[in-house]
Design a protein around this motif. Sequence first.
Motif, mmCIF file in Angstrom:
data_model
loop_
_atom_site.group_PDB
_atom_site.id
_atom_site.type_symbol
_atom_site.label_atom_id
_atom_site.label_comp_id
_atom_site.label_asym_id
_atom_site.label_seq_id
_atom_site.Cartn_x
_atom_site.Cartn_y
_atom_site.Cartn_z
ATOM 1 N N ARG A 87 -10.731 -15.425 93.777
ATOM 2 C CA ARG A 87 -11.687 -14.888 92.800
ATOM 3 C C ARG A 87 -11.608 -15.707 91.518
ATOM 4 O O ARG A 87 -10.608 -16.339 91.216
ATOM 5 N N VAL A 88 -12.713 -15.678 90.790
ATOM 6 C CA VAL A 88 -12.820 -16.405 89.534
ATOM 7 C C VAL A 88 -12.596 -15.416 88.404
ATOM 8 O O VAL A 88 -13.226 -14.353 88.363
ATOM 9 N N ALA A 89 -11.692 -15.741 87.497
ATOM 10 C CA ALA A 89 -11.405 -14.877 86.350
ATOM 11 C C ALA A 89 -11.650 -15.663 85.072
ATOM 12 O O ALA A 89 -11.190 -16.798 84.931
ATOM 13 N N GLY A 96 -14.242 -23.175 104.728
ATOM 14 C CA GLY A 96 -12.839 -22.910 105.008
ATOM 15 C C GLY A 96 -11.848 -23.235 103.915
ATOM 16 O O GLY A 96 -10.682 -22.867 104.033
ATOM 17 N N ARG A 97 -12.262 -23.918 102.859
ATOM 18 C CA ARG A 97 -11.292 -24.182 101.797
ATOM 19 C C ARG A 97 -11.980 -24.482 100.469
ATOM 20 O O ARG A 97 -13.106 -24.964 100.422
ATOM 21 N N LEU A 98 -11.231 -24.199 99.433
ATOM 22 C CA LEU A 98 -11.645 -24.477 98.058
ATOM 23 C C LEU A 98 -10.573 -25.399 97.473
ATOM 24 O O LEU A 98 -9.406 -25.017 97.383
ATOM 25 N N LEU A 99 -10.961 -26.603 97.130
ATOM 26 C CA LEU A 99 -10.019 -27.598 96.610
ATOM 27 C C LEU A 99 -10.235 -27.799 95.124
ATOM 28 O O LEU A 99 -11.366 -27.938 94.671
ATOM 29 N N PHE A 141 -7.183 -23.520 98.088
ATOM 30 C CA PHE A 141 -7.308 -22.072 98.162
ATOM 31 C C PHE A 141 -8.110 -21.694 99.398
ATOM 32 O O PHE A 141 -8.945 -22.476 99.870
ATOM 33 N N GLU A 142 -7.884 -20.489 99.883
ATOM 34 C CA GLU A 142 -8.735 -19.892 100.905
ATOM 35 C C GLU A 142 -9.896 -19.247 100.166
ATOM 36 O O GLU A 142 -9.698 -18.312 99.387
ATOM 37 N N VAL A 173 -7.831 -17.265 91.016
ATOM 38 C CA VAL A 173 -6.710 -16.390 91.338
ATOM 39 C C VAL A 173 -6.765 -16.054 92.821
ATOM 40 O O VAL A 173 -7.821 -15.669 93.348
ATOM 41 N N GLN A 174 -5.613 -16.201 93.477
ATOM 42 C CA GLN A 174 -5.495 -15.818 94.880
ATOM 43 C C GLN A 174 -4.064 -15.391 95.137
ATOM 44 O O GLN A 174 -3.142 -16.205 95.043
ATOM 45 N N ARG A 175 -3.870 -14.125 95.418
ATOM 46 C CA ARG A 175 -2.552 -13.577 95.774
ATOM 47 C C ARG A 175 -1.453 -14.004 94.822
ATOM 48 O O ARG A 175 -0.422 -14.519 95.218
#
Length: 167
Positions: A109-111, A85-88, A103-104, A125-127
């Motif tokens: 995504r990883v760039a 449920g989360r990425l810290l 992050f959700e 990157v998220q929104r």
Amino acid sequence: MSAASDPILFEAVSTPPRSLSDRGMRWLVVLSCLGAAIPAVLFTLLGAWPVLPFLGIEVLLVLFLVTLHRRWTKAAREVVRLTEGRLLVSTADGRGGRRVTEFEPYWTRVALEEEVEGSPRLLLVQRGRRVELGGFLAPEEKRDLARALSAALSRYRNPVFDNPQLR
């Protein structure tokens, strides 16, 4: 389920390199004192003894700044943790500053932006939100972290269910 009991699916901890060990610090102290003792003797023999306090202050200042830098790099770290449920992303600089970004993971995504000169930039990157990761890492380590984190996020988004009844 509470955040404390969530299983950790992926975790990466990065710290800055510490090239000066405790033994190296002792050698630096000895060599700095010896390096200051030679001009101190010469200036004393020439009668310029008022220079001695300045030599001592310079050596103490250099050793203090090196010790302070070592303390800051020892406390600095970056932790990337993927749970259900989360990425810290938790970043601590050595001076006591902390930043935690959540992050959700499904939409993150990883760039990896390769730069013409210098080290590539690793971003989450998220929104429209962008957080840079791996400030302590070498270019190849950033690429490895990008591959591992991308694979972990992919496994999170596309779980494999092992149900014998569906075979």
